[in-house]
Design a protein around this motif. Sequence first.
Motif, PDB file in Angstrom:
ATOM      1  N   UNK A  53     -36.802 -26.512  35.533  1.00 53.01           N
ATOM      2  CA  UNK A  53     -35.637 -26.643  36.423  1.00 53.01           C
ATOM      3  C   UNK A  53     -34.477 -25.856  35.826  1.00 53.01           C
ATOM      4  N   UNK A  54     -33.613 -25.367  36.703  1.00 51.52           N
ATOM      5  CA  UNK A  54     -32.380 -24.704  36.286  1.00 51.52           C
ATOM      6  C   UNK A  54     -31.260 -25.228  37.176  1.00 51.52           C
ATOM      7  N   UNK A  55     -30.348 -25.962  36.597  1.00 53.45           N
ATOM      8  CA  UNK A  55     -29.226 -26.523  37.350  1.00 53.45           C
ATOM      9  C   UNK A  55     -27.937 -25.817  36.944  1.00 53.45           C
ATOM     10  N   UNK A  56     -26.984 -25.773  37.858  1.00 56.01           N
ATOM     11  CA  UNK A  56     -25.630 -25.344  37.536  1.00 56.01           C
ATOM     12  C   UNK A  56     -24.761 -26.593  37.558  1.00 56.01           C
ATOM     13  N   UNK A  57     -24.117 -26.840  36.439  1.00 50.67           N
ATOM     14  CA  UNK A  57     -23.272 -28.021  36.278  1.00 50.67           C
ATOM     15  C   UNK A  57     -21.835 -27.574  36.051  1.00 50.67           C
ATOM     16  N   UNK A  58     -20.912 -28.109  36.846  1.00 53.27           N
ATOM     17  CA  UNK A  58     -19.489 -27.851  36.632  1.00 53.27           C
ATOM     18  C   UNK A  58     -18.943 -28.938  35.721  1.00 53.27           C
ATOM     19  N   UNK A  59     -18.307 -28.524  34.643  1.00 51.30           N
ATOM     20  CA  UNK A  59     -17.710 -29.437  33.669  1.00 51.30           C
ATOM     21  C   UNK A  59     -16.192 -29.289  33.782  1.00 51.30           C
ATOM     22  N   UNK A  60     -15.515 -30.325  34.282  1.00 51.82           N
ATOM     23  CA  UNK A  60     -14.062 -30.299  34.431  1.00 51.82           C
ATOM     24  C   UNK A  60     -13.425 -31.056  33.272  1.00 51.82           C
ATOM     25  N   UNK A  61     -12.595 -30.347  32.523  1.00 55.48           N
ATOM     26  CA  UNK A  61     -11.885 -30.919  31.376  1.00 55.48           C
ATOM     27  C   UNK A  61     -10.438 -31.152  31.819  1.00 55.48           C
ATOM     28  N   UNK A  62      -9.993 -32.398  31.754  1.00 64.22           N
ATOM     29  CA  UNK A  62      -8.643 -32.773  32.203  1.00 64.22           C
ATOM     30  C   UNK A  62      -7.827 -33.298  31.022  1.00 64.22           C
ATOM     31  N   UNK A  63      -6.582 -32.827  30.918  1.00 64.15           N
ATOM     32  CA  UNK A  63      -5.690 -33.328  29.869  1.00 64.15           C
ATOM     33  C   UNK A  63      -4.247 -33.118  30.287  1.00 64.15           C
ATOM     34  N   UNK A  64      -3.354 -33.956  29.794  1.00 62.42           N
ATOM     35  CA  UNK A  64      -1.929 -33.828  30.096  1.00 62.42           C
ATOM     36  C   UNK A  64      -1.216 -32.911  29.114  1.00 62.42           C
ATOM     37  N   UNK A  65      -1.903 -32.475  28.072  1.00 66.77           N
ATOM     38  CA  UNK A  65      -1.334 -31.581  27.061  1.00 66.77           C
ATOM     39  C   UNK A  65      -2.154 -30.287  27.050  1.00 66.77           C
ATOM     40  N   UNK A  66      -1.499 -29.154  27.306  1.00 64.40           N
ATOM     41  CA  UNK A  66      -2.224 -27.890  27.424  1.00 64.40           C
ATOM     42  C   UNK A  66      -2.923 -27.503  26.118  1.00 64.40           C
ATOM     43  N   UNK A  67      -2.282 -27.712  24.990  1.00 65.70           N
ATOM     44  CA  UNK A  67      -2.898 -27.341  23.708  1.00 65.70           C
ATOM     45  C   UNK A  67      -4.163 -28.168  23.458  1.00 65.70           C
ATOM     46  N   UNK A  68      -4.105 -29.457  23.777  1.00 63.93           N
ATOM     47  CA  UNK A  68      -5.281 -30.309  23.589  1.00 63.93           C
ATOM     48  C   UNK A  68      -6.369 -29.985  24.613  1.00 63.93           C
ATOM     49  N   UNK A  69      -5.960 -29.596  25.827  1.00 61.30           N
ATOM     50  CA  UNK A  69      -6.940 -29.163  26.832  1.00 61.30           C
ATOM     51  C   UNK A  69      -7.664 -27.903  26.345  1.00 61.30           C
ATOM     52  N   UNK A  70      -6.923 -26.989  25.744  1.00 58.33           N
ATOM     53  CA  UNK A  70      -7.521 -25.760  25.212  1.00 58.33           C
ATOM     54  C   UNK A  70      -8.491 -26.079  24.077  1.00 58.33           C
ATOM     55  N   UNK A  71      -8.130 -27.028  23.228  1.00 60.28           N
ATOM     56  CA  UNK A  71      -9.016 -27.423  22.130  1.00 60.28           C
ATOM     57  C   UNK A  71     -10.299 -28.053  22.661  1.00 60.28           C
ATOM     58  N   UNK A  72     -10.176 -28.929  23.645  1.00 59.80           N
ATOM     59  CA  UNK A  72     -11.372 -29.531  24.254  1.00 59.80           C
ATOM     60  C   UNK A  72     -12.254 -28.460  24.891  1.00 59.80           C
ATOM     61  N   UNK A  73     -11.628 -27.475  25.531  1.00 64.47           N
ATOM     62  CA  UNK A  73     -12.377 -26.368  26.126  1.00 64.47           C
ATOM     63  C   UNK A  73     -13.205 -25.661  25.057  1.00 64.47           C
ATOM     64  N   UNK A  74     -12.595 -25.386  23.908  1.00 65.77           N
ATOM     65  CA  UNK A  74     -13.323 -24.720  22.817  1.00 65.77           C
ATOM     66  C   UNK A  74     -14.507 -25.560  22.349  1.00 65.77           C
ATOM     67  N   UNK A  75     -14.296 -26.860  22.239  1.00 62.36           N
ATOM     68  CA  UNK A  75     -15.380 -27.739  21.797  1.00 62.36           C
ATOM     69  C   UNK A  75     -16.542 -27.732  22.782  1.00 62.36           C
ATOM     70  N   UNK A  76     -16.231 -27.817  24.080  1.00 60.66           N
ATOM     71  CA  UNK A  76     -17.291 -27.813  25.091  1.00 60.66           C
ATOM     72  C   UNK A  76     -17.943 -26.427  25.174  1.00 60.66           C
ATOM     73  N   UNK A  77     -17.147 -25.362  25.012  1.00 61.01           N
ATOM     74  CA  UNK A  77     -17.711 -24.009  25.023  1.00 61.01           C
ATOM     75  C   UNK A  77     -18.694 -23.777  23.878  1.00 61.01           C
ATOM     76  N   UNK A  78     -18.607 -24.585  22.842  1.00 63.68           N
ATOM     77  CA  UNK A  78     -19.556 -24.443  21.729  1.00 63.68           C
ATOM     78  C   UNK A  78     -20.987 -24.723  22.186  1.00 63.68           C
ATOM     79  N   UNK A  79     -21.146 -25.321  23.363  1.00 60.02           N
ATOM     80  CA  UNK A  79     -22.485 -25.586  23.901  1.00 60.02           C
ATOM     81  C   UNK A  79     -23.138 -24.332  24.482  1.00 60.02           C
ATOM     82  N   UNK A  80     -22.363 -23.263  24.701  1.00 59.63           N
ATOM     83  CA  UNK A  80     -22.939 -22.018  25.217  1.00 59.63           C
ATOM     84  C   UNK A  80     -23.960 -21.508  24.199  1.00 59.63           C
ATOM     85  N   UNK A  81     -25.197 -21.396  24.633  1.00 55.15           N
ATOM     86  CA  UNK A  81     -26.277 -20.979  23.744  1.00 55.15           C
ATOM     87  C   UNK A  81     -27.053 -22.142  23.147  1.00 55.15           C
TER      88      UNK A  81
END
Length: 124
Positions: A53-81
């Motif tokens: 199977x091959x699914x496309x999953x949208x992962x929405x990261x929500x935060x009230x602080x832009x710097x912390x949202x960017x950090x969470x994005x980096x952490x989740x992006x570490x899953x690429x590969x």
Amino acid sequence: MEIELRQIIKTASGIANVNWGMSPANSAFPKINLHLISDPGEHTMQGRIKSARQAVIQVDIWHTDIAQAMQLRKLVLSLDGYVGEGLISNILLNASRYSEDTTAVGNIVYRYSLDFRVYYSDAE
């Protein structure tokens, strides 16, 4: 796949508030919402390959602080590969977007949306 992917994202992000669909009402930030965009499976001229199977999953990261949202994005992006040995064999980044929600008076909520191709087996 859904349970395993949720746990993988919880582990990578370090946050517990990861949910399929919408988060519970009044849940605190940060939060991550998962959405199934597509799950067509694999096919050959002889028909569908039953376990691949091959699914496309949208992962929405929500935060009230832009710097912390960017950090969470980096952490989740570490899953690429990602290469796994469970039901999920690979996770690959497909697309990335940024937006803001300004509907709450005086508050801006920042959102990063990451689309991942998730390769998995539906064999039991």
